[in-house]
Design a protein around this motif. Structure first.
Motif, PDB file in Angstrom:
ATOM      1  N   PHE A  54       0.835  -1.319   0.096  1.00 44.76           N
ATOM      2  CA  PHE A  54      -0.106   0.051   0.128  1.00 44.76           C
ATOM      3  C   PHE A  54       0.716   1.231  -0.135  1.00 44.76           C
ATOM      4  O   PHE A  54       1.935   1.255   0.385  1.00 44.76           O
ATOM      5  CB  PHE A  54      -0.959   0.074   1.146  1.00 44.76           C
ATOM      6  CG  PHE A  54      -1.953  -1.103   1.248  1.00 44.76           C
ATOM      7  CD1 PHE A  54      -3.048  -0.982   0.521  1.00 44.76           C
ATOM      8  CD2 PHE A  54      -1.649  -2.435   1.819  1.00 44.76           C
ATOM      9  CE1 PHE A  54      -4.066  -1.840   0.280  1.00 44.76           C
ATOM     10  CE2 PHE A  54      -2.647  -3.502   1.589  1.00 44.76           C
ATOM     11  CZ  PHE A  54      -3.505  -3.203   0.892  1.00 44.76           C
ATOM     12  N   VAL A  55       0.492   2.483  -0.484  1.00 40.70           N
ATOM     13  CA  VAL A  55       1.041   3.566  -0.560  1.00 40.70           C
ATOM     14  C   VAL A  55       0.942   4.093   0.888  1.00 40.70           C
ATOM     15  O   VAL A  55       2.258   4.492   1.389  1.00 40.70           O
ATOM     16  CB  VAL A  55       0.235   4.787  -1.713  1.00 40.70           C
ATOM     17  CG1 VAL A  55       1.120   6.012  -1.439  1.00 40.70           C
ATOM     18  CG2 VAL A  55       0.309   3.972  -3.129  1.00 40.70           C
ATOM     19  N   ALA A  56      -0.033   4.099   1.339  1.00 43.25           N
ATOM     20  CA  ALA A  56      -0.298   5.001   2.789  1.00 43.25           C
ATOM     21  C   ALA A  56      -0.023   3.841   3.808  1.00 43.25           C
ATOM     22  O   ALA A  56      -0.508   2.995   3.792  1.00 43.25           O
ATOM     23  CB  ALA A  56      -1.612   5.679   2.856  1.00 43.25           C
ATOM     24  N   THR A  57       0.878   4.141   4.798  1.00 45.89           N
ATOM     25  CA  THR A  57       0.826   3.326   5.947  1.00 45.89           C
ATOM     26  C   THR A  57      -0.275   3.728   7.200  1.00 45.89           C
ATOM     27  O   THR A  57      -0.788   4.648   6.857  1.00 45.89           O
ATOM     28  CB  THR A  57       2.412   3.822   6.702  1.00 45.89           C
ATOM     29  OG1 THR A  57       2.221   4.982   7.326  1.00 45.89           O
ATOM     30  CG2 THR A  57       3.394   3.539   6.209  1.00 45.89           C
ATOM     31  N   HIS A  58      -0.347   2.978   8.045  1.00 44.55           N
ATOM     32  CA  HIS A  58      -1.555   3.213   8.879  1.00 44.55           C
ATOM     33  C   HIS A  58      -1.328   4.532   9.442  1.00 44.55           C
ATOM     34  O   HIS A  58      -2.140   5.588   9.730  1.00 44.55           O
ATOM     35  CB  HIS A  58      -1.626   2.387  10.331  1.00 44.55           C
ATOM     36  CG  HIS A  58      -2.065   0.909   9.513  1.00 44.55           C
ATOM     37  ND1 HIS A  58      -2.901   0.792   8.708  1.00 44.55           N
ATOM     38  CD2 HIS A  58      -1.279  -0.488   9.865  1.00 44.55           C
ATOM     39  CE1 HIS A  58      -3.090  -0.746   8.248  1.00 44.55           C
ATOM     40  NE2 HIS A  58      -2.210  -1.163   9.098  1.00 44.55           N
ATOM     41  N   GLN A  59       0.175   4.908   9.805  1.00 40.97           N
ATOM     42  CA  GLN A  59       0.594   6.349  10.257  1.00 40.97           C
ATOM     43  C   GLN A  59       0.092   7.502   9.340  1.00 40.97           C
ATOM     44  O   GLN A  59      -0.461   8.413   9.821  1.00 40.97           O
ATOM     45  CB  GLN A  59       1.743   6.249  10.844  1.00 40.97           C
ATOM     46  CG  GLN A  59       2.257   7.461  11.705  1.00 40.97           C
ATOM     47  CD  GLN A  59       1.503   7.577  12.967  1.00 40.97           C
ATOM     48  OE1 GLN A  59       1.315   6.351  13.582  1.00 40.97           O
ATOM     49  NE2 GLN A  59       0.910   8.671  13.280  1.00 40.97           N
ATOM     50  N   ASP A  60       0.573   7.176   8.114  1.00 39.57           N
ATOM     51  CA  ASP A  60       0.215   8.065   7.113  1.00 39.57           C
ATOM     52  C   ASP A  60      -1.049   8.655   7.088  1.00 39.57           C
ATOM     53  O   ASP A  60      -1.536   9.869   6.911  1.00 39.57           O
ATOM     54  CB  ASP A  60       0.546   7.748   5.662  1.00 39.57           C
ATOM     55  CG  ASP A  60       1.990   7.495   5.355  1.00 39.57           C
ATOM     56  OD1 ASP A  60       2.978   8.144   6.207  1.00 39.57           O
ATOM     57  OD2 ASP A  60       2.405   6.673   4.474  1.00 39.57           O
ATOM     58  N   PHE A  61      -2.152   7.431   7.139  1.00 36.26           N
ATOM     59  CA  PHE A  61      -3.605   8.024   6.991  1.00 36.26           C
ATOM     60  C   PHE A  61      -3.884   8.661   8.286  1.00 36.26           C
ATOM     61  O   PHE A  61      -4.745   9.649   8.260  1.00 36.26           O
ATOM     62  CB  PHE A  61      -4.390   6.638   6.916  1.00 36.26           C
ATOM     63  CG  PHE A  61      -5.814   6.942   6.331  1.00 36.26           C
ATOM     64  CD1 PHE A  61      -6.003   7.158   5.105  1.00 36.26           C
ATOM     65  CD2 PHE A  61      -6.604   7.103   7.419  1.00 36.26           C
ATOM     66  CE1 PHE A  61      -7.382   7.474   4.780  1.00 36.26           C
ATOM     67  CE2 PHE A  61      -8.221   7.292   7.053  1.00 36.26           C
ATOM     68  CZ  PHE A  61      -8.489   7.403   5.724  1.00 36.26           C
ATOM     69  N   ALA A  62      -3.360   8.359   9.321  1.00 33.25           N
ATOM     70  CA  ALA A  62      -3.795   8.856  10.898  1.00 33.25           C
ATOM     71  C   ALA A  62      -3.286  10.312  10.741  1.00 33.25           C
ATOM     72  O   ALA A  62      -4.061  11.203  11.133  1.00 33.25           O
ATOM     73  CB  ALA A  62      -3.234   8.114  11.840  1.00 33.25           C
ATOM     74  N   ASP A  63      -2.157  10.476  10.328  1.00 34.94           N
ATOM     75  CA  ASP A  63      -1.699  11.842  10.232  1.00 34.94           C
ATOM     76  C   ASP A  63      -2.589  12.686   9.105  1.00 34.94           C
ATOM     77  O   ASP A  63      -2.883  13.896   9.641  1.00 34.94           O
ATOM     78  CB  ASP A  63      -0.309  12.096   9.802  1.00 34.94           C
ATOM     79  CG  ASP A  63       0.837  11.417  10.533  1.00 34.94           C
ATOM     80  OD1 ASP A  63       0.362  11.027  11.678  1.00 34.94           O
ATOM     81  OD2 ASP A  63       2.125  10.923  10.107  1.00 34.94           O
ATOM     82  N   TRP A  64      -2.960  12.306   8.001  1.00 35.01           N
ATOM     83  CA  TRP A  64      -3.653  12.852   7.206  1.00 35.01           C
ATOM     84  C   TRP A  64      -5.123  13.067   7.913  1.00 35.01           C
ATOM     85  O   TRP A  64      -5.694  14.425   7.701  1.00 35.01           O
ATOM     86  CB  TRP A  64      -3.894  11.992   6.101  1.00 35.01           C
ATOM     87  CG  TRP A  64      -4.874  12.681   4.816  1.00 35.01           C
ATOM     88  CD1 TRP A  64      -4.693  13.963   4.383  1.00 35.01           C
ATOM     89  CD2 TRP A  64      -6.257  12.426   5.011  1.00 35.01           C
ATOM     90  NE1 TRP A  64      -5.960  14.093   3.673  1.00 35.01           N
ATOM     91  CE2 TRP A  64      -6.921  13.327   3.934  1.00 35.01           C
ATOM     92  CE3 TRP A  64      -6.981  11.449   5.335  1.00 35.01           C
ATOM     93  CZ2 TRP A  64      -8.277  13.374   3.594  1.00 35.01           C
ATOM     94  CZ3 TRP A  64      -8.527  11.386   4.926  1.00 35.01           C
ATOM     95  CH2 TRP A  64      -8.960  12.492   4.052  1.00 35.01           C
ATOM     96  N   ALA A  65      -5.695  12.218   8.571  1.00 30.64           N
ATOM     97  CA  ALA A  65      -6.963  12.427   9.272  1.00 30.64           C
ATOM     98  C   ALA A  65      -6.843  13.160  10.115  1.00 30.64           C
ATOM     99  O   ALA A  65      -7.901  13.836  10.739  1.00 30.64           O
ATOM    100  CB  ALA A  65      -7.616  11.035   9.517  1.00 30.64           C
ATOM    101  N   ASP A  66      -6.090  13.380  10.781  1.00 28.25           N
ATOM    102  CA  ASP A  66      -5.931  13.955  12.451  1.00 28.25           C
ATOM    103  C   ASP A  66      -6.600  15.478  12.178  1.00 28.25           C
ATOM    104  O   ASP A  66      -5.975  16.119  11.315  1.00 28.25           O
ATOM    105  CB  ASP A  66      -4.440  13.939  12.758  1.00 28.25           C
ATOM    106  CG  ASP A  66      -4.238  14.240  14.087  1.00 28.25           C
ATOM    107  OD1 ASP A  66      -5.305  13.996  14.853  1.00 28.25           O
ATOM    108  OD2 ASP A  66      -3.455  15.058  14.338  1.00 28.25           O
ATOM    109  N   GLY A  67      -7.278  15.869  12.878  1.00 29.52           N
ATOM    110  CA  GLY A  67      -7.915  17.085  13.132  1.00 29.52           C
ATOM    111  C   GLY A  67      -8.918  17.604  12.203  1.00 29.52           C
ATOM    112  O   GLY A  67      -9.460  18.653  11.918  1.00 29.52           O
ATOM    113  N   LYS A  68      -9.112  16.478  11.023  1.00 26.93           N
ATOM    114  CA  LYS A  68      -9.974  17.037   9.902  1.00 26.93           C
ATOM    115  C   LYS A  68     -11.521  16.760  10.420  1.00 26.93           C
ATOM    116  O   LYS A  68     -11.755  15.563  11.094  1.00 26.93           O
ATOM    117  CB  LYS A  68      -9.716  16.303   8.533  1.00 26.93           C
ATOM    118  CG  LYS A  68      -8.591  16.455   8.129  1.00 26.93           C
ATOM    119  CD  LYS A  68      -8.312  15.960   6.693  1.00 26.93           C
ATOM    120  CE  LYS A  68      -7.286  16.499   5.878  1.00 26.93           C
ATOM    121  NZ  LYS A  68      -5.861  16.621   6.667  1.00 26.93           N
ATOM    122  N   LYS A  69     -12.312  17.587   9.826  1.00 21.79           N
ATOM    123  CA  LYS A  69     -13.959  17.532  10.325  1.00 21.79           C
ATOM    124  C   LYS A  69     -14.384  16.461   9.386  1.00 21.79           C
ATOM    125  O   LYS A  69     -15.213  15.433   9.819  1.00 21.79           O
ATOM    126  CB  LYS A  69     -14.554  18.941  10.244  1.00 21.79           C
ATOM    127  CG  LYS A  69     -14.720  19.493  11.413  1.00 21.79           C
ATOM    128  CD  LYS A  69     -15.947  20.547  11.398  1.00 21.79           C
ATOM    129  CE  LYS A  69     -15.697  21.575  12.733  1.00 21.79           C
ATOM    130  NZ  LYS A  69     -16.137  22.495  12.008  1.00 21.79           N
TER     131      LYS A  69
END
Ligand code: FAD
Ligand code: DLZ
Ligand code: SF4
Length: 510
Positions: free
Chosen positions: A134-149
Motif C-alpha cells: 500500500f502507498v499509505a501506512t496506517h500512520q500516514d492515514f492517521a496523520d492525514w485524518a488528524d484534526g479533520k472534520k
C-alpha cells in the motif's frame, strides 16, 4: 538441526515480494501456507471465491519453491488439519525447529487479534512486518485524518498523487490541470459498441482438483463453479492485466458508470481479486497505466480514473477500516432492520436490474462498482435492509472481498451506516438513475416512469419513502435539500400513496 524462522503466508499475501520475506534467506526459513476451516467458514464464501483462493495458494506455493523457499503446505484434506491459523502454527512448531515467527500484518482485525496473541501463546518472538503493498501506512492515514472534520477521499487522493508522483507534471501540478476527471466518466453504454471480454483461463490439474474439492465440501455455499474463469498464477494475472491495458483501459473512464444487460464486465479491469490477494502489484499497475497515457495510448480521463480507483479509493477504504476500529462493523446510523430478501441468494426477482446484478454475481463472483453501489447496494439502502446482513452478503459473494476493503465500501459508502464518514450523502436513487445509466429498464416488467400502481418501478416509491422515513436523520443534509424540497412539494395524497405503495412492497419482501 539449525533453528529457523517460520513465515506464515496468508491467502491474500500471494506475492513473492511480500514484506515478511524481505531480507530473509531461504535456507533459514520455513514458509507455512494453510487451507483452514476458520477462513472458509467466517462467512459462507461464494464457491468460486474459495476455489480461486485455494488454487492461487497452491500455485503460489509452487512458485515459492521454484525460487528456493521451503514451503510447508497444509491442504484442506490433510487428516491432521486443525482448521485454524493458530492451530496450524502450533502444529508447525512441533514439526520444525523454529526459533521465531515472522509475518506480514493481516488485512483484518479478526486475524490481527490472533497474530497479536501468538508471542504469548507460543512463547516465541513474533515479528509483524507492515504490508508494503500500500502507498499509505496506517500512520500516514492517521496523520492525514488528524484534526479533520471530514475525511473526504478527494483530498486524501491528492496526497497520494503527491506521494507517488503519478500524473504530475514537472512542477508537481496535476496533468491536464485538474486532479479529477470524473465528470467526463458518466457516459451510458450502447450494446452495439465492441466490448472487450476478459480471458477465460482453462483450469489446469491443480485448479481441477480444487474445483472438485470445493464442489464436494462447500456445496451449501452460494454461487456456482460452472463459469470459473479466474487467473490463478501471477503470470496468468499479468496476461489478464495486459489484455485490460490493451483493450479496455482506453474506454475505462468513459463507461465506468455504465451498465448493460448480459454484459457483466464492460470496460472494467476485472483485476481486483488478483490485486487483493497479491498476484498483481497495485503500484506496478498504476505505473503501467501512467505509461500508456504518456505514450498517447489512453486518454487522461481513463488513466486518471483508473489510478484514482487504486491510490485513491482503495487506499482510502483501507485507511478508514483501520482508523475506525473493530467496532466499525456494528454501526447502523439509520437503524435499518429488515432482513435480506431471499432473492439476494437466488437472483429470482422480477426487478430486472437486481436479477442481472445478482445473477452474474452468483455465476461469476463479480459485479462492477456501479452494480454494487447503485443496484444491489441502493436497493438495500432504500429498502432499509440491515447493514450487517448486507455486509455479510458482499463479503461472501465477491471473489475480491476481504473485510478491510469490503466493509467500508458496504457499510460506509453504500449503506450510510457510519452516518457519513465516507459518503457526504447516501447513495440512494430512484429508478431514474438506473434508467439513465443502463438498458435494464427496457427489459423490465416494471415501468420506471411510474411511482405507484401495480407496474410502478419499486425503486421509485422506495426512494421517496426512504427519505421520508429518515427525515429526522437526513433532513439537515444540505446535499439532500433539493429532494426533500421536492418531497415536501408533493401534495399530501401523492405522498400517502407513495408511502402505502412502498409499505405494501416491503411487507411482501421475504
Ligand atoms: P475496476 O472498475 O476495473 O477498477 C480498478 C480497480 O480499482 C479495482 O480492481 C479495485 O482494485 C480498485 N477499486 C475501484 N473502486 C474501489 C473501491 N471503491 N474500493 C476499493 N478499491 C476500488 N472492492 C474490492 O476490491 N473488494 C470488495 O470487497 C469490494 N466490495 C465493495 C462493496 C460495495 C458495496 C461497493 C459499492 C464496492 C465494493 N468494492 C470492492 C469496490 C469496487 O466495486 C471493486 O473494487 C470493483 O468493482 C472491482 O472490479 P474491477 O477490478 O473490474 O474494478
Ligand atoms: C478468504 C480465505 C479463504 C476462503 N480461505 C483461506 C485459507 O484457507 N487460508 C488462508 O490462508 N487464507 C484464506 N483466505 C484469506 C484469509 O481470510 C485472509 O488472508 C485473512 O482474512 C487475512 O486478511
Ligand atoms: Fe430496476 Fe425499476 Fe428499471 Fe425495473 S424499472 S430495471 S426495477 S430500475
Amino acid at each position: 538441526m539449525s533453528e529457523k524462522t517460520l513465515i506464515p503466508i496468508l491467502g491474500d499475501q500471494l506475492s513473492v515480494h511480500i514484506s515478511a520475506l524481505k531480507g530473509q534467506k531461504p535456507d533459514q526459513c520455513i514458509l507455512l501456507m494453510m487451507e483452514v476451516n476458520e477462513e472458509t467458514a467466517y462467512v459462507r464464501h461464494h464457491k468460486a471465491k474459495i476455489a480461486y483462493i485455494f488454487s492461487a495458494m497452491r500455485h503460489h506455493a509452487k512458485a515459492l519453491e521454484e525460487r528456493g523457499w521451503s514451503v510447508d503446505y497444509v491442504a484442506w484434506s490433510d487428516s491432521e488439519n486443525s482448521g485454524s491459523f493458530s492451530g496450524e502454527i502450533a502444529r508447525a512448531l512441533e514439526r520444525h525447529d523454529i526459533d521465531s515467527i515472522r509475518i506480514t500484518e493481516a488485512g483484518e482485525w479478526r486475524v490481527m487479534a490472533m497474530i497479536d496473541n501468538w508471542e504469548q501463546k507460543f512463547d516465541i518472538p513474533v515479528t509483524i512486518c507492515p504490508d508494503d503493498r500500500f502507498v499509505a501506512t496506517h500512520q500516514d492515514f492517521a496523520d492525514w485524518a488528524d484534526g479533520k472534520k471530514q475525511l473526504r477521499m478527494e483530498y486524501f487522493y491528492r496526497e497520494m498523487r503527491r506521494k507517488t508522483g503519478f500524473l504530475l507534471d514537472e512542477d508537481g501540478n496535476p496533468e491536464g490541470g485538474e486532479w479529477n476527471y470524473d465528470t467526463a466518466n458518466r457516459k451510458p453504454a450502447k450494446g452495439d459498441l465492441a466490448i472487450p471480454q476478459p480471458i477465460r483461463f482453462r483450469p489446469d490439474e491443480i485448479t481441477r482438483d480444487v474445483l472438485a474439492l470445493v464442489a464436494e465440501q462447500f456445496s451449501d455455499h452460494p454461487g456456482s463453479l460452472e463459469q470459473f474463469h479466474f487467473a490463478v498464477t501471477h503470470e496468468e494475472a499479468m496476461r489478464q492485466k495486459r489484455k485490460f491495458l490493451d483493450e479496455a483501459l482506453p474506454r475505462f473512464g468513459d463507461y465506468q458508470d455504465a451498465m448493460l444487460s448480459g454484459q457483466p464486465f464492460l470496460w472494467h479491469s476485472i483485476l481486483s481479486p488478483y490485486i487483493n490477494s497479491g498476484l498483481l502489484d497495485p503500484l506496478d499497475l498504476c505505473r503501467e497505466v501512467e505509461q500508456r497515457y504518456h505514450d498517447g495510448e489512453v486518454p487522461l480521463n481513463a488513466a486518471e480514473g483508473f489510478i484514482r480507483q487504486i491510490i485513491g479509493w482503495r487506499e482510502y477504504m483501507r485507511g478508514i477500516y483501520w482508523r475506525e476500529g473493530p467496532d466499525y462493523i456494528d454501526r447502523n446510523f439509520l437503524d435499518a432492520q429488515r432482513p435480506l430478501p431471499d432473492f439476494y441468494y437466488s437472483g429470482e426477482t422480477d426487478m430486472h436490474c437486481l436479477a442481472e446484478a445478482i445473477g452474474q454475481t452468483l455465476d461469476l463472483a463479480y459485479a462492477h462498482h456501479i452494480q454494487r453501489l447503485m443496484i444491489t447496494g441502493n436497493f438495500a439502502l432504500i429498502a432499509g435492509l440491515q447493514p450487517q446482513a448486507v455486509h455479510q452478503w458482499y463479503l461472501e459473494v465477491y471473489a475480491d472481498a476481504y473485510e478491510w476493503v469490503e466493509l467500508p465500501n458496504t457499510l460506509g459508502m453504500s449503506q450510510f451506516a457510519d452516518g457519513g464518514i465516507i459518503a457526504s450523502k447516501p447513495y440512494a436513487s430512484s429508478g431514474n438513475y438506473i434508467n439513465k445509466m443502463s438498458d435494464y429498464c427496457q427489459h423490465c416488467r416494471y415501468d420506471v416512469k411510474q411511482r405507484v400502481g401495480e407496474n410502478a418501478c419499486p425503486f421509485n416509491a422506495l426512494y421517496w419513502e426512504f427519505l421520508d422515513r429518515n427525515q429526522e436523520k437526513l433532513g439537515d443534509n444540505h446535499r439532500l435539500a433539493m429532494p426533500y424540497r421536492t418531497w415536501e412539494g408533493m401534495d399530501p395524497h401523492t405522498r400517502d400513496d407513495i408511502r402505502s405503495h412502498a409499505k405494501n412492497f416491503l411487507d411482501q419482501l421475504s
